[in-house]
Design a protein around this motif. Structure first.
Motif, PDB file in Angstrom:
ATOM      1  N   GLY A 124      19.944  45.464  66.802  1.00  0.00           N
ATOM      2  CA  GLY A 124      18.448  45.347  67.179  1.00  0.00           C
ATOM      3  C   GLY A 124      17.658  45.786  68.462  1.00  0.00           C
ATOM      4  N   LEU A 125      18.649  46.647  69.332  1.00  0.00           N
ATOM      5  CA  LEU A 125      17.980  47.339  70.476  1.00  0.00           C
ATOM      6  C   LEU A 125      17.988  48.782  70.305  1.00  0.00           C
ATOM      7  CD1 LEU A 125      20.108  45.104  72.943  1.00  0.00           C
ATOM      8  CD2 LEU A 125      17.684  44.988  72.562  1.00  0.00           C
ATOM      9  N   LEU A 126      16.946  49.484  70.980  1.00  0.00           N
ATOM     10  CA  LEU A 126      16.782  50.905  70.950  1.00  0.00           C
ATOM     11  C   LEU A 126      18.038  51.309  72.026  1.00  0.00           C
ATOM     12  CD1 LEU A 126      13.115  51.561  71.266  1.00  0.00           C
ATOM     13  CD2 LEU A 126      14.706  52.025  69.238  1.00  0.00           C
ATOM     14  N   PRO A 127      18.575  52.518  71.955  1.00  0.00           N
ATOM     15  CA  PRO A 127      19.740  53.028  72.826  1.00  0.00           C
ATOM     16  C   PRO A 127      19.020  53.553  73.891  1.00  0.00           C
ATOM     17  CG  PRO A 127      19.198  54.546  70.938  1.00  0.00           C
ATOM     18  CD  PRO A 127      18.291  53.632  70.614  1.00  0.00           C
ATOM     19  N   ALA A 128      19.939  53.557  75.023  1.00  0.00           N
ATOM     20  CA  ALA A 128      19.276  54.209  76.286  1.00  0.00           C
ATOM     21  C   ALA A 128      19.879  55.909  76.259  1.00  0.00           C
ATOM     22  CB  ALA A 128      19.970  53.462  77.573  1.00  0.00           C
ATOM     23  N   ASN A 129      19.098  56.543  75.841  1.00  0.00           N
ATOM     24  CA  ASN A 129      19.553  57.776  75.467  1.00  0.00           C
ATOM     25  C   ASN A 129      18.875  59.104  76.137  1.00  0.00           C
ATOM     26  OD1 ASN A 129      17.613  57.752  73.703  1.00  0.00           O
ATOM     27  ND2 ASN A 129      18.563  57.893  71.770  1.00  0.00           N
ATOM     28  N   THR A 130      18.256  58.638  77.141  1.00  0.00           N
ATOM     29  CA  THR A 130      17.734  59.795  78.061  1.00  0.00           C
ATOM     30  C   THR A 130      18.295  60.439  79.002  1.00  0.00           C
ATOM     31  OG1 THR A 130      16.843  58.359  79.659  1.00  0.00           O
ATOM     32  CG2 THR A 130      15.317  58.526  77.688  1.00  0.00           C
ATOM     33  N   LYS A 131      18.077  61.512  79.784  1.00  0.00           N
ATOM     34  CA  LYS A 131      19.031  62.121  80.829  1.00  0.00           C
ATOM     35  C   LYS A 131      18.974  61.119  81.940  1.00  0.00           C
ATOM     36  CE  LYS A 131      16.836  66.007  81.467  1.00  0.00           C
ATOM     37  NZ  LYS A 131      16.433  67.473  81.968  1.00  0.00           N
ATOM     38  N   ALA A 132      17.860  60.205  82.191  1.00  0.00           N
ATOM     39  CA  ALA A 132      17.979  59.311  83.388  1.00  0.00           C
ATOM     40  C   ALA A 132      18.699  57.933  83.056  1.00  0.00           C
ATOM     41  CB  ALA A 132      16.565  58.828  83.577  1.00  0.00           C
ATOM     42  N   THR A 134      21.748  55.086  82.360  1.00  0.00           N
ATOM     43  CA  THR A 134      23.014  54.993  83.031  1.00  0.00           C
ATOM     44  C   THR A 134      23.658  54.055  82.364  1.00  0.00           C
ATOM     45  OG1 THR A 134      22.277  53.291  84.592  1.00  0.00           O
ATOM     46  CG2 THR A 134      21.941  55.485  85.505  1.00  0.00           C
ATOM     47  N   ARG A 135      24.961  53.779  82.811  1.00  0.00           N
ATOM     48  CA  ARG A 135      25.803  52.816  82.136  1.00  0.00           C
ATOM     49  C   ARG A 135      25.285  51.361  82.591  1.00  0.00           C
ATOM     50  NH1 ARG A 135      28.005  51.678  79.173  1.00  0.00           N
ATOM     51  NH2 ARG A 135      30.246  51.141  79.397  1.00  0.00           N
ATOM     52  N   ASP A 137      22.195  50.560  82.129  1.00  0.00           N
ATOM     53  CA  ASP A 137      21.096  50.316  81.047  1.00  0.00           C
ATOM     54  C   ASP A 137      21.329  49.503  79.998  1.00  0.00           C
ATOM     55  OD1 ASP A 137      19.321  51.826  82.733  1.00  0.00           O
ATOM     56  OD2 ASP A 137      19.622  53.534  81.635  1.00  0.00           O
ATOM     57  N   ILE A 138      20.519  48.873  79.218  1.00  0.00           N
ATOM     58  CA  ILE A 138      20.812  48.256  77.938  1.00  0.00           C
ATOM     59  C   ILE A 138      21.202  49.047  76.929  1.00  0.00           C
ATOM     60  CG2 ILE A 138      19.635  46.573  76.326  1.00  0.00           C
ATOM     61  CD1 ILE A 138      19.888  45.204  79.024  1.00  0.00           C
ATOM     62  N   ASN A 139      22.056  48.694  75.996  1.00  0.00           N
ATOM     63  CA  ASN A 139      22.620  49.571  75.102  1.00  0.00           C
ATOM     64  C   ASN A 139      22.574  50.981  75.167  1.00  0.00           C
ATOM     65  OD1 ASN A 139      23.466  49.863  72.555  1.00  0.00           O
ATOM     66  ND2 ASN A 139      21.500  50.137  71.672  1.00  0.00           N
ATOM     67  N   SER A 140      23.485  51.048  76.500  1.00  0.00           N
ATOM     68  CA  SER A 140      23.770  52.493  76.889  1.00  0.00           C
ATOM     69  C   SER A 140      24.881  53.413  75.900  1.00  0.00           C
ATOM     70  CB  SER A 140      24.360  52.578  78.416  1.00  0.00           C
ATOM     71  OG  SER A 140      25.518  51.873  78.618  1.00  0.00           O
ATOM     72  N   LEU A 141      25.446  52.479  75.200  1.00  0.00           N
ATOM     73  CA  LEU A 141      26.371  53.175  74.026  1.00  0.00           C
ATOM     74  C   LEU A 141      25.805  53.411  72.909  1.00  0.00           C
ATOM     75  CD1 LEU A 141      29.875  51.149  75.161  1.00  0.00           C
ATOM     76  CD2 LEU A 141      29.041  53.431  75.911  1.00  0.00           C
ATOM     77  N   GLY A 142      24.477  52.894  72.881  1.00  0.00           N
ATOM     78  CA  GLY A 142      23.727  53.184  71.588  1.00  0.00           C
ATOM     79  C   GLY A 142      24.346  52.789  70.183  1.00  0.00           C
ATOM     80  N   GLY A 143      24.735  51.574  70.315  1.00  0.00           N
ATOM     81  CA  GLY A 143      24.905  50.771  69.163  1.00  0.00           C
ATOM     82  C   GLY A 143      24.120  50.306  68.286  1.00  0.00           C
ATOM     83  N   SER A 144      24.370  49.904  67.216  1.00  0.00           N
ATOM     84  CA  SER A 144      23.229  49.387  66.115  1.00  0.00           C
ATOM     85  C   SER A 144      23.780  48.370  65.110  1.00  0.00           C
ATOM     86  CB  SER A 144      22.634  50.350  65.610  1.00  0.00           C
ATOM     87  OG  SER A 144      23.590  51.096  64.579  1.00  0.00           O
ATOM     88  N   PRO A 161      30.706  47.250  82.817  1.00  0.00           N
ATOM     89  CA  PRO A 161      29.530  47.474  83.023  1.00  0.00           C
ATOM     90  C   PRO A 161      28.142  46.808  83.036  1.00  0.00           C
ATOM     91  CG  PRO A 161      30.382  49.540  82.070  1.00  0.00           C
ATOM     92  CD  PRO A 161      31.310  48.128  82.032  1.00  0.00           C
ATOM     93  N   ALA A 162      27.529  46.388  83.914  1.00  0.00           N
ATOM     94  CA  ALA A 162      26.191  45.457  83.877  1.00  0.00           C
ATOM     95  C   ALA A 162      25.635  45.514  82.835  1.00  0.00           C
ATOM     96  CB  ALA A 162      25.504  45.581  85.229  1.00  0.00           C
ATOM     97  N   GLY A 163      25.196  46.860  82.268  1.00  0.00           N
ATOM     98  CA  GLY A 163      24.339  46.936  81.238  1.00  0.00           C
ATOM     99  C   GLY A 163      25.127  46.811  79.924  1.00  0.00           C
ATOM    100  N   ASP A 164      26.311  46.721  79.673  1.00  0.00           N
ATOM    101  CA  ASP A 164      27.177  46.210  78.389  1.00  0.00           C
ATOM    102  C   ASP A 164      26.722  44.726  78.680  1.00  0.00           C
ATOM    103  OD1 ASP A 164      27.575  48.698  78.069  1.00  0.00           O
ATOM    104  OD2 ASP A 164      29.752  48.314  78.332  1.00  0.00           O
TER     105      ASP A 164
END
Length: 184
Positions: A124-132, A134-135, A137-144, A161-164
């Motif tokens: 239920g979270l959007l992926p962190a998938n922009t050029k900016a 980083t690891r 960020d929330i959901n940096s691996l883009g799971g769903s 990683p802190a984002g994970d």
């Protein structure tokens, strides 16, 4: 304390940290599958009485390790009586690679929940998938489907990683919210 149980196997300690982070965020019951793929009778009772069950396992060679599979197979006794039917389920996995075929592991956890007649909670979270992005960020691996965590093979358990870990906490809160809705 919540009425959620987190049952997990951890081979090297990284998945244990994720399980502890998840459980700690919502005061869930923590159940560790031992190195022989077993849990004790009290743990089975905790799972049976929980409103929500969260599965956690590392991804080894594109799937769950044999210890988790042994636990899953042992749950067939409960499946036969529909003992976990209509419970809320969720899951997470961790691997050394960014991808590492983690999706296959999540699908197997989701399938186990479906076989039990359960209701699966997506990330239920959007992926962190922009050029900016980083690891950190929330959901940096883009799971769903569920929670994805990556721990490099040469990283200690304190280097996840802190984002994970932040994503873990948010997923725990989502699962708790869904369990609360179904329990109302």
């Amino acid at each position: 304390m919540s009425n959620i149980a987190v049952v997990y196997f951890s081979g090297y300690g990284h998945t244990k940290v994720v399980a502890e982070t998840f459980a700690g965020e919502i005061q869930a019951t923590l159940i560790e599958i031992n190195q022989d793929g077993e849990i004790n009778e009290q743990d089975w009772q905790a799972l049976n009485s929980a409103s929500g069950i969260v599965f956690g396992a590392p991804t080894y060679m594109g799937g769950v390790p044999w210890q988790f599979k042994k636990f899953a197979d042992a749950s067939s006794k409960i499946w036969f009586t529909h003992g976990w039917k209509d419970k809320v389920f969720a899951g997470f996995t961790n691997s050394a690679s960014l991808n590492g075929d983690k999706q296959v592991t999540l699908i197997s956890l989701q399938t186990l929940a479906a076989q039990h007649g359960g209701i699966w909670v997506s990330l239920g979270l959007l992926p962190a998938n922009t050029k900016a992005a980083t690891r950190n960020d929330i959901n940096s691996l883009g799971g769903s489907v569920g929670l994805l965590v990556q721990s490099p093979s040469d990283a200690g358990v304190d280097e996840i990683p802190a984002g994970d870990l932040e994503t873990t906490k948010l997923y725990a809160k989502r699962v708790q919210s869904i369990v609360d809705k179904f329990s109302a």
